[in-house]
Motif scaffolding. Sequence first.
Motif, PDB file in Angstrom:
ATOM      1  N   PHE A 323     -27.444 -49.552 -47.078  1.00 48.14           N
ATOM      2  CA  PHE A 323     -26.156 -50.574 -47.003  1.00 48.14           C
ATOM      3  C   PHE A 323     -24.721 -49.784 -47.671  1.00 48.14           C
ATOM      4  CE2 PHE A 323     -30.123 -52.999 -47.650  1.00 48.14           C
ATOM      5  CZ  PHE A 323     -29.928 -53.652 -46.594  1.00 48.14           C
ATOM      6  N   ALA A 324     -23.617 -50.212 -47.214  1.00 44.89           N
ATOM      7  CA  ALA A 324     -22.545 -49.805 -47.640  1.00 44.89           C
ATOM      8  C   ALA A 324     -21.453 -51.125 -47.632  1.00 44.89           C
ATOM      9  CB  ALA A 324     -21.732 -48.875 -46.843  1.00 44.89           C
ATOM     10  N   SER A 381     -32.580 -55.816 -49.792  1.00 47.29           N
ATOM     11  CA  SER A 381     -31.380 -56.806 -49.902  1.00 47.29           C
ATOM     12  C   SER A 381     -30.110 -56.292 -50.416  1.00 47.29           C
ATOM     13  CB  SER A 381     -32.092 -58.078 -50.213  1.00 47.29           C
ATOM     14  OG  SER A 381     -33.322 -58.659 -49.538  1.00 47.29           O
ATOM     15  N   VAL A 382     -29.180 -56.843 -50.244  1.00 50.75           N
ATOM     16  CA  VAL A 382     -27.927 -56.682 -50.912  1.00 50.75           C
ATOM     17  C   VAL A 382     -27.662 -57.971 -52.017  1.00 50.75           C
ATOM     18  CG1 VAL A 382     -25.500 -56.323 -50.953  1.00 50.75           C
ATOM     19  CG2 VAL A 382     -27.066 -55.395 -49.388  1.00 50.75           C
ATOM     20  N   VAL A 414     -26.705 -61.138 -46.468  1.00 53.99           N
ATOM     21  CA  VAL A 414     -27.195 -60.232 -45.452  1.00 53.99           C
ATOM     22  C   VAL A 414     -26.094 -59.375 -44.909  1.00 53.99           C
ATOM     23  CG1 VAL A 414     -28.845 -62.292 -44.971  1.00 53.99           C
ATOM     24  CG2 VAL A 414     -26.792 -62.107 -43.939  1.00 53.99           C
ATOM     25  N   LEU A 415     -26.279 -58.564 -43.657  1.00 52.56           N
ATOM     26  CA  LEU A 415     -25.519 -57.634 -43.113  1.00 52.56           C
ATOM     27  C   LEU A 415     -24.350 -58.390 -42.578  1.00 52.56           C
ATOM     28  CD1 LEU A 415     -27.769 -54.927 -41.412  1.00 52.56           C
ATOM     29  CD2 LEU A 415     -26.150 -54.810 -43.533  1.00 52.56           C
ATOM     30  N   THR A 426     -11.022 -58.278 -49.713  1.00 59.13           N
ATOM     31  CA  THR A 426     -12.504 -58.701 -49.410  1.00 59.13           C
ATOM     32  C   THR A 426     -13.153 -57.277 -49.088  1.00 59.13           C
ATOM     33  OG1 THR A 426     -11.680 -58.353 -46.889  1.00 59.13           O
ATOM     34  CG2 THR A 426     -11.492 -60.598 -47.803  1.00 59.13           C
ATOM     35  N   LEU A 427     -14.560 -57.630 -49.121  1.00 59.08           N
ATOM     36  CA  LEU A 427     -15.703 -56.739 -49.125  1.00 59.08           C
ATOM     37  C   LEU A 427     -16.599 -57.032 -48.034  1.00 59.08           C
ATOM     38  CD1 LEU A 427     -15.027 -56.864 -52.405  1.00 59.08           C
ATOM     39  CD2 LEU A 427     -16.622 -55.004 -52.328  1.00 59.08           C
ATOM     40  N   THR A 428     -16.847 -56.216 -47.051  1.00 60.62           N
ATOM     41  CA  THR A 428     -17.873 -56.696 -45.854  1.00 60.62           C
ATOM     42  C   THR A 428     -18.926 -55.706 -46.107  1.00 60.62           C
ATOM     43  OG1 THR A 428     -15.931 -57.032 -44.488  1.00 60.62           O
ATOM     44  CG2 THR A 428     -18.112 -56.933 -43.471  1.00 60.62           C
TER      45      THR A 428
END
Length: 433
Positions: A323-324, A381-382, A414-415, A426-428
């Motif tokens: 993930f990123a 998971s994140v 989730v993604l 913001t962060l996506t």
Amino acid sequence: MFEVQQAAAGEWAVVAGGGRALLVAETDAARLRDLLAAVRAGFAETLDALVAHGLSRTPSFALIDVSAETALLAVRGTGLASVSERGSERVVAATGVSSWVELQLPGVESATLGPAATGATLPLTEGVVRGSTLRWTPAVTAEDVGATVAAPPKRERDTGPVEAVPAVVPEPEEIVAGPAVEPFADAPLPEPGTEPEPEPAAEPDPHTRVPEATIADVPETPPAAPAAAPAVAAEPAGYDHLFGATMVRSVEEAAVRPAEADEEAAPSRIDLPGFITDSFPSGADRLVGDHDGLTVMSGDLPERPAFEPDASDAGPAPAPQTFAVLLSDGRREPLSAPVVVGRAPSVTAVPSLRGARPVTLTSAEDDISRSHVAVAVEGDSVVVTDLHSRNGTMIVLPGKSPQKLRSGEPTTVVLGTVIDLGSGATLTVEAAG
């Protein structure tokens, strides 16, 4: 208890319950009923109900919670609050804040939500009313509660004389005498050591019927055998014609003994049907021993080759998900290690995240916290955790309404989830390429 300055009409309403009060710019009656249930539930539940339809559609409000020792205050939009602490007054507003301003007031003495009251106020414990100003003071609460709740009237004890109740004595039951018993005659008792004289035999009852024929006693000596008479076939009596005549034997003759084996005697031949005898192998083909030639033993079966899975059928092992996060300024930060995002982040704020690295993110109003939020990967998971930020953190899952994170509680996302720190920062969450 709270005091409200009521208004005949307007866009502001007061919702109170459970030691909390909300001044909100809302006119929908159904929406106000939902907010009343949230205010009764708690401070965080009220904030969740206010942003249930999205942050952009959240109305202006001022919320105060005085149910605990430390009061809580939240102000958004055009909402206004005036707080008195330790003899000093200060005004709390949310000017230039995209979400709301949230404060803890440990030494609050009084608070006013909205503009200062210019007319008479009315007390409000719980409910929904139209109003533009709400005022709270601890002294008013104690006086109003004592005056409102009336003690039930005491009941006078009846101490007059008590009349004695006469005791009810049951009447004795009438005794019915039974039949008279004749006394025993004065008969002399037998002397010790002597047997009593036997009583004379009772005369037979003339009404008793005695059979003419009785069973004679068995003689001590058997009678002489009568002369042999010619055998005459007698008719079978009872059920002898079904089972044959009864045979009388002595115990010695009726004893059951095992038959003596005759080693030289050959076993008797049993005639079997042809479809059975034809299926038996010949004597030359039979195996030595008690094998019947038909049963297949496990040792007679040929060995089966060992099963070896084909390596070509097994596909390659799936690679673990990476993930990123895509920052609002265009940077892309991989989540190979946990990150702490904020205006001036410090990894010491989250000692439980080992190997975390700081990521600096600024906004136009510069109102995000120094260490605002932590993002880490746990398994597949994140997990996002708000680090007790000043303005809070909102998350927007794909296809869902925005929701506010609880401070210090990890939340799985989730993604495609957007993490909003306020003021456009913001962060996506994305998949690492």
